[in-house]
Design an enzyme around this catalytic site. Structure first.
Site, PDB file in Angstrom:
ATOM      1  N   HIS A 297     -18.427  14.342  -2.389  1.00 12.20           N
ATOM      2  CA  HIS A 297     -18.575  14.054  -3.697  1.00 12.20           C
ATOM      3  C   HIS A 297     -17.327  13.359  -4.315  1.00 12.20           C
ATOM      4  O   HIS A 297     -17.281  12.579  -5.190  1.00 12.20           O
ATOM      5  CB  HIS A 297     -18.918  15.611  -4.600  1.00 12.20           C
TER       6      HIS A 297
ATOM      7  N   CYS B 117     -28.454   0.450   1.107  1.00 14.84           N
ATOM      8  CA  CYS B 117     -28.163   1.165  -0.248  1.00 14.84           C
ATOM      9  C   CYS B 117     -27.138   2.314  -0.130  1.00 14.84           C
ATOM     10  O   CYS B 117     -27.088   3.257  -1.029  1.00 14.84           O
ATOM     11  CB  CYS B 117     -29.532   1.689  -1.015  1.00 14.84           C
TER      12      CYS B 117
END
Length: 555
Positions: A188, A487
């Site tokens: 993250h 992606c």
């Protein structure tokens, strides 16, 4: 003496400044003053609920003010803070006679052990869980929630790890670089730092001890951190890098190589707000709309009409002008628990029932979502492509393709499982396009937990084995004359983007903030040079040498 520390590079760029060390501790005196808390278990649980509610509200408020990946991560943290399983563990400990703080500590450690044992994406949530623990503890004892200190001068932030709320709130004008001892290239911290454009190096073991009280030069391209370099030399290097990045940021499209080979540049989005924001960047559409992130706080499945309204808001800004939106069906499970779709009791969710596999037992879940997507596409007039996550077999691709084609939409699958890459030529007989999710493909190929700092070199998308799988999928697309895009986070690395184009990738989708640097870098290199860079990276033995082999070929 100059000390050099090596970590895993995740956001390119050079930065220099004094080191600011982050700590997430709650003061011992406040904890001691709080004592045992309410003696009655019901009153203690009510205090826990109040504290958790405040922490979750804080996450949601930050998510509302953010967009893209930052909003996604903060919303997920709000859901984790209010997790019913955690509350049940606290209640059980209270009823067993524990006081409130020990009951909280034991519940958190129980889930830390479970998450760490699961590995993969769930192990990545351990950092988030410990951050939530510290914030709830602070609320209980009456202290402000812990976080990163605000620097008074542009500084290099160094930490053991950073929680999503801490990273999301950073001011890039004051935090010029991030260095963490733990985490991998898809953690993250890395994802949010990339969106903020802050040079970042993770997995730099011993960074706190080596850098505290010193200055540091951080190279987000190579992963090298130098302590106490010559100030004049460091500032000159940073100034040159800043000028180069400013030139890249002025790029306005269209996406193509220096000799004119088109490369579609697309945005990854989570909701209508991030979709609208992405229109200010030179993108030709959306390459990844993560639908599950709209439903992390939903206990029950939204109706077809509710879903259609949500999807239409994302599609509407991209109607006409040859643009399109790629919608990913629910990628629930693992680190994205959606209450109405996930299987919470799995031993290893990262390898369990997630993504398309949810439709095995509940086909209606997928078909209702496809109905809603088709309605939204018709309502907005936007060209809509639909892809499924976690496809592992040709039969899965076939069944999904039939369901999507019946609704008049283009069908594709994500290549996240190595089997999908190896069988890409057969998969493309059933669907119209492929989109490679490099985050999961890297993790599953290398059998390495994304949050294991000592394995960060394995979870690097520059791993030659991962690039080989990308090459296989891209070649299958070339032979079938069908598009194959990327992606995952790898698409946001300007140097790696050139290699991906050289491998035959036709589109790159990333956080909107990364589009201009990627477009400018690709636009400065011919297709032939991209192919040379790809060959050099494939021939390398490890990520570091693959990077260097590609870098030296830049014009």
């Amino acid at each position: 003496m100059v000390t050099s520390i090596q970590g895993t590079p995740v956001v390119p760029g050079l930065a220099f400044g004094p080191v600011l060390v982050a700590s997430a501790d709650v003061s011992t005196s406040a904890v001691e003053a709080f004592g045992g808390g309410p003696a009655d278990p019901a009153a203690a649980l009510a205090a826990y609920d109040d504290a958790v509610g405040l922490v979750a509200d804080g996450f949601r408020a930050r998510a509302t003010a953010a967009t893209g990946a930052t909003a996604e991560v903060l919303t997920a943290s709000a859901g984790l803070a209010t997790d019913r399983g955690m509350r049940a563990a606290v209640r059980k400990n209270l009823n067993a006679g524990q006081q409130l703080l020990p009951a909280l500590d034991a519940a958190v450690e129980q889930f830390v052990t479970v998450f760490a044992g699961m590995g993969g994406l769930m192990a990545e949530r351990v950092t988030d869980l410990r951050d939530i623990h510290a914030r709830v503890l602070a609320r209980l004892v009456g202290e402000p929630e812990p976080g990163v200190p605000v620097p008074t001068t542009p500084s290099v932030l160094v930490a053991g790890d950073l929680a999503p709320a801490d990273t999301a709130g950073l001011d890039p004008s004051l935090v010029v670089a991030i260095v963490t001892e733990r985490g991998g290239p898809t953690s993250h911290t890395a994802i949010i730092a990339r969106q903020l454009g802050i040079p970042c190096v993770v997995g730099a073991a011993g960074a706190i001890a080596e850098l505290d009280g010193r200055t540091a030069l951080v190279d987000g391209q190579t992963g090298t951190v130098q302590a106490d370099p010559d100030h004049a030399e460091a500032e000159a290097l940073v100034a040159a890098d800043r000028a180069e990045r400013a030139a890249l940021a002025s790029w306005s499209g269209p996406g193509r190589t220096a000799d004119g080979r088109p490369v579609k540049l697309l945005a990854n989005v989570a909701d209508a707000a991030s979709a609208r924001a992405a229109t200010s960047e030179p993108v030709t559409g959306i390459g990844l709309f993560r639908t599950e992130l709209s439903f992390l706080d939903r206990e029950t499945e939204p109706s077809v009409d509710e879903q259609a309204a949500i999807y239409a808001d994302v599609l509407e800004p991209y109607a006409g002008d040859g643009r399109h939106v790629v919608v990913r069906t629910l990628d629930a499970g693992s680190d994205k628990p959606v209450a109405f779709a996930s299987h919470p009791d799995e031993e290893n969710p990262a390898l369990g029932v997630r993504g398309l596999r949810l439709a095995f037992a509940d086909p209606g879940l997928l078909h209702r979502q496809l109905d809603a997507i088709a309605i939204a596409a018709e309502r907005t007039g936007t060209e809509c492509w639909v892809m499924a996550p976690m496809v592992a077999t040709v039969a899965e691709a076939r069944d999904f393709g039939v369901a999507v084609h019946e609704r008049g939409l283009k069908a594709g699958v994500m290549v996240e499982v190595p089997s999908a890459a190896l069988l890409a030529h057969k998969v493309l007989e059933e669907v119209d396009f492929l989109s490679i999710g490099t985050n999961d493909l890297t993790q599953y190929t290398m059998a390495a937990d994304r949050m294991a700092s000592d394995l960060a070199h394995l979870t690097d998308p520059w791993q030659p084995a991962v690039l080989q799988l990308v090459a296989i999928a891209a070649e299958a697309g070339r032979r079938a004359d069908k598009p194959v895009g990327v992606c995952g986070e790898a698409a946001a690395d300007p140097l790696l983007a050139c290699v991906l184009v050289g491998l035959g990738i036709t589109s790159l989708s990333m956080a909107a903030a990364a589009v201009r640097p990627v477009g400018a870098r690709v636009g400065g290199v011919t297709l032939g040079r991209c192919e040379e860079m790809a060959e050099a990276a494939l021939a390398a033995e490890d990520p570091a040498s693959a990077r260097e082999a590609a870098r030296v070929l830049l014009p």
